[in-house]
Write a protein that holds these residues in place. Structure first.
Motif, short mmCIF file in Angstrom:
data_model
loop_
_atom_site.label_atom_id
_atom_site.label_comp_id
_atom_site.label_asym_id
_atom_site.label_seq_id
_atom_site.Cartn_x
_atom_site.Cartn_y
_atom_site.Cartn_z
N LEU A 165 -12.73 -28.80 84.59
CA LEU A 165 -12.51 -30.56 85.18
C LEU A 165 -12.78 -30.04 86.71
CD1 LEU A 165 -8.75 -31.37 83.27
CD2 LEU A 165 -10.65 -31.60 82.75
N THR A 166 -13.53 -31.56 86.97
CA THR A 166 -12.94 -31.79 88.17
C THR A 166 -12.42 -33.17 88.59
OG1 THR A 166 -15.36 -33.16 87.93
CG2 THR A 166 -15.26 -30.93 89.00
N LYS A 167 -11.57 -33.53 90.26
CA LYS A 167 -11.32 -34.17 90.65
C LYS A 167 -11.31 -35.77 90.67
CE LYS A 167 -8.47 -34.55 94.99
NZ LYS A 167 -7.51 -35.07 93.46
N ASP A 168 -10.27 -35.35 89.36
CA ASP A 168 -10.52 -36.94 89.24
C ASP A 168 -10.72 -37.69 87.49
OD1 ASP A 168 -9.19 -38.83 90.71
OD2 ASP A 168 -11.43 -38.43 92.61
N SER A 169 -11.17 -36.49 87.33
CA SER A 169 -11.70 -36.01 85.46
C SER A 169 -10.33 -37.39 84.90
CB SER A 169 -11.82 -34.84 85.39
OG SER A 169 -12.19 -34.61 85.90
N LEU A 170 -10.53 -37.98 84.23
CA LEU A 170 -10.24 -38.62 83.05
C LEU A 170 -10.34 -38.12 82.06
CD1 LEU A 170 -7.61 -40.80 82.19
CD2 LEU A 170 -9.43 -42.57 81.75
N VAL A 171 -8.72 -37.43 81.51
CA VAL A 171 -8.69 -36.69 80.10
C VAL A 171 -8.19 -37.46 78.92
CG1 VAL A 171 -8.05 -34.57 78.39
CG2 VAL A 171 -8.41 -34.78 80.61
N ILE A 172 -8.60 -37.38 77.75
CA ILE A 172 -7.99 -38.96 76.84
C ILE A 172 -7.49 -37.64 75.33
CG2 ILE A 172 -8.20 -41.27 75.16
CD1 ILE A 172 -9.72 -41.88 77.94
N VAL A 173 -6.58 -37.84 74.95
CA VAL A 173 -6.57 -37.17 73.83
C VAL A 173 -6.05 -38.24 72.44
CG1 VAL A 173 -5.15 -35.60 72.43
CG2 VAL A 173 -5.19 -35.28 74.86
N GLU A 174 -7.30 -38.37 71.22
CA GLU A 174 -7.21 -39.14 70.46
C GLU A 174 -6.39 -37.87 69.34
OE1 GLU A 174 -10.09 -41.60 69.41
OE2 GLU A 174 -10.33 -42.44 71.39
N SER A 175 -6.67 -36.81 68.96
CA SER A 175 -5.94 -35.73 68.53
C SER A 175 -4.35 -36.49 67.45
CB SER A 175 -5.95 -34.36 68.35
OG SER A 175 -7.40 -33.99 68.85
N THR A 176 -4.38 -35.96 66.41
CA THR A 176 -2.81 -36.18 66.24
C THR A 176 -1.89 -35.00 66.41
OG1 THR A 176 -3.72 -38.20 64.91
CG2 THR A 176 -1.54 -37.34 64.38
N VAL A 177 -1.00 -36.10 67.67
CA VAL A 177 0.47 -34.23 67.11
C VAL A 177 1.19 -34.78 68.23
CG1 VAL A 177 -2.44 -32.82 69.40
CG2 VAL A 177 -0.08 -35.23 70.71
N GLU A 178 2.20 -33.62 67.90
CA GLU A 178 3.93 -34.33 67.68
C GLU A 178 4.61 -34.93 69.06
OE1 GLU A 178 4.40 -30.63 66.16
OE2 GLU A 178 6.42 -30.04 67.70
N PRO A 179 5.42 -35.46 68.93
CA PRO A 179 5.55 -36.50 70.50
C PRO A 179 6.38 -35.28 71.22
CG PRO A 179 6.44 -37.68 68.54
CD PRO A 179 5.28 -36.10 68.03
N GLY A 180 5.52 -34.83 72.75
CA GLY A 180 5.80 -33.88 73.75
C GLY A 180 4.68 -33.04 73.67
N PHE A 181 3.80 -33.08 72.60
CA PHE A 181 3.06 -31.75 73.08
C PHE A 181 1.96 -31.76 74.06
CE2 PHE A 181 -1.29 -31.05 72.05
CZ PHE A 181 -1.41 -28.64 72.63
N ILE A 182 1.79 -33.22 73.92
CA ILE A 182 0.83 -33.66 75.90
C ILE A 182 1.98 -33.04 76.46
CG2 ILE A 182 -0.30 -34.94 76.90
CD1 ILE A 182 -1.21 -34.95 73.98
N GLU A 183 3.17 -33.42 76.68
CA GLU A 183 4.02 -33.26 78.35
C GLU A 183 3.76 -31.37 78.12
OE1 GLU A 183 4.27 -35.46 75.75
OE2 GLU A 183 4.22 -36.98 76.52
N ASN A 184 4.33 -31.29 76.50
CA ASN A 184 5.38 -29.84 77.38
C ASN A 184 4.16 -28.76 77.09
OD1 ASN A 184 7.33 -31.75 77.58
ND2 ASN A 184 8.30 -31.32 75.15
#
Ligand SMILES: NC(=O)c1ccc[n+]([C@@H]2O[C@H](COP(=O)([O-])OP(=O)(O)OC[C@H]3O[C@@H](n4cnc5c(N)ncnc54)[C@H](O)[C@@H]3O)[C@@H](O)[C@H]2O)c1
Length: 460
Positions: free
Chosen positions: A133-152
């Motif tokens: 990633l370079t500065k100011d990239s935007l990552v968007i996750v469409e995959s189905t994951v359990e709540p908290g997976f992204i954050e933790n």
């Protein structure tokens, strides 16, 4: 290679201008069932899009202008329009990510043999993103994951590798969970509202503006990533549980001599009843996995288990046994031996009219039939003359019927709705039918002299 336009630094006006002039570069990592239509939709909206996948055969096929998703109406035309103009595929994540403004993750989130969610694809790509990633990239996750997976977990995997980037400061991240139904993805992309959650309001705003441009559907703001993921899981677990409920009722009604289909059709006249149908089990990459994702979350939070969801899973996973019981019962009535008989499985896909056998109940039914020493034949319009579950599938329905002592209808593909009991009786060696989707008229089956067992239907 496109130059990045630093979208996270633009004000609303500049952002909209950049989007509308196609001055934003997008990469979609994982271009399978959901990722490819997503990538095509981005490209079709005028944004330069590159699809990344580790499957080099798929990438070569796409770049040779061969559209791989034959059962997704509408996308073949869109593919022809954008391929090599606004869209191409690549295996080289290291070349593409550093030059992309938006990185969409549509990676698989299956579960292992013990039903534990497997997020390894997302976590390994997360690690790569930490370097790419370079500065100011935007990552968007469409995959189905359990709540908290992204954050933790996902953010940690990005932050702890490579450049030690910090989420919310060096790169932005959010989710837009995918809700499309295979076989009708274009319809769903054009009609179904989407949820947007992100690490901060600014990221949520940028995602919303981009998705509004690409999909033109309502975008529902969520307070954060975990709430958006909770909504996505809740809708699918709701469905899994309701199917378990009707499956259990189906078994009860068979014993009482009540037809579940008559009950359900009448029940739906009540304003707050939402119809779900019984079946041989619940398959596919979503419903069973999503229930286990919710159970996994509960375990992590110290719940012993999420009891209702666990019970629902147990019921749905037991349905292949019940289908086999119906078959045995029909053989007893016919005074025929099940051993060495030819059993035709009609439909192996986990849902109608889609070429997909992930977690299909047909696989378990076939395994059980083999254990009972029957000869299993398979006919599925999406898997003709090929090898599936170590069996060579049939190419012609009539020839398959002629070889069969019994059939089990597992998937209600369109082609099977026209099966006429008189025709079946005239073609089959013995005329035993187990109808796990109740698509054959029971009275007509009886009149034609078939030995018929329908899931959730008492004998008549
Ligand atoms: N299929 C559905 O019905 C559906 C519906 C809604 C949401 N989803 C969710 O969408 C996500 C994607 O599902 P799908 O059905 O499109 O899966 P899929 O298996 O069809 O596609 C995933 C793609 O990712 C690629 N891949 C795997 N690991 C990779 C890696 N490390 N780098 C690059 N590419 C990699 C695979 O080769 C494959 O082409 C999952 O989270 C799923 O739960 C699926």
């Amino acid at each position: 290679m496109e130059q990045k336009s630093k979208i996270m630094q633009l004000n609303d006006h500049e952002l909209i201008e950049s989007i509308q002039s196609g001055n934003i570069s997008v990469c979609i990592i994982g271009i399978g069932r959901i990722g490819l239509p997503t990538a095509l939709s981005f490209a079709n909206s005028g944004l330069s899009t590159i699809g990344i996948d580790i499957n080099s055969k798929l990438v070569d096929m796409i770049n040779s202008k061969v559209f791989p998703l034959k059962d997704e109406p509408g996308y073949d035309v869109m593919f022809d329009k954008v391929i090599n103009e606004k869209f191409h595929a690549s295996t080289k994540i290291q070349d593409v990510v550093p030059n992309s403004d938006v990185i969409v993750l549509s990676l698989p989130t299956p579960m292992d043999e013990s039903n534990v969610p497997d997020y390894s694809a997302l976590l390994s790509v997360g690690k790569q993103l930490g370097e790419l990633l370079t500065k100011d990239s935007l990552v968007i996750v469409e995959s189905t994951v359990e709540p908290g997976f992204i954050e933790n977990e996902l953010i940690n995997s990005i932050e702890n590798s490579g450049k030690k980037l910090v989420a919310g400061k060096d790169f932005a991240i959010g989710v837009c969970p995918e809700t499309a139904n295979p076989g009708q993805i274009m319809n769903d992309f054009e009609k179904l509202p989407r949820l947007v959650g992100a690490i901060n309001d600014h990221a949520a705003n940028v995602i919303t503006k981009i998705y509004k441009h690409v999909f033109t559907v309502d975008l529902i703001p969520m307070p954060n990533c975990k709430t958006a993921n909770a909504v996505k899981l809740t809708t699918n677990v709701f469905r899994d549980l309701n199917i378990a409920f009707v499956n259990e009722l189906a078994i009860l009604f068979e014993k009482v001599g009540i037809d579940i289909m008559t009950v359900l059709e009448a029940a739906k006249s009540k304003y707050n009843f939402q119809i779900h149908y019984a079946g041989p089990g619940v398959g596919g990459p979503c419903l069973p996995v999503n229930s286990y994702q919710m159970i996994n979350l509960a375990k992590k939070m110290g719940f012993d288990t999420l009891k209702s969801v666990q019970v629902g899973r147990t019921i749905n996973e037991s349905m292949p046994n019940h289908i086999i019981d119906l078959l045995r019962d029909a053989f007893v009535e016919s005074k025929k031996s099940l051993e060495n008989s030819n059993i035709l499985v009609l439909g192996i896909c986990y849902k109608p009219d889609v070429k997909d056998i992930q977690i299909t109940p047909a696989e378990i039914i076939i395994k059980k039939l083999k254990n009972l020493k029957t000869n299993v034949l398979i006919y599925d319009p999406y898997f003709k003359s090929t090898n599936v579950f170590d069996l060579q599938t049939e190419s012609n329905l009539i020839e398959a019927l002629q070889k069969s002592d019994a059939l089990i209808l597992v998937t209600a593909h369109k082609e099977f709705y026209n099966l006429d009991p008189i025709f079946l009786k005239s073609k089959m060696k013995n005329a035993i039918i187990v109808d796990s989707k109740c698509i054959i008229n029971q009275q007509s089956a009886k009149n034609a002299g078939l030995v018929y067992r329908g899931l959730g239907r008492g004998k008549i």
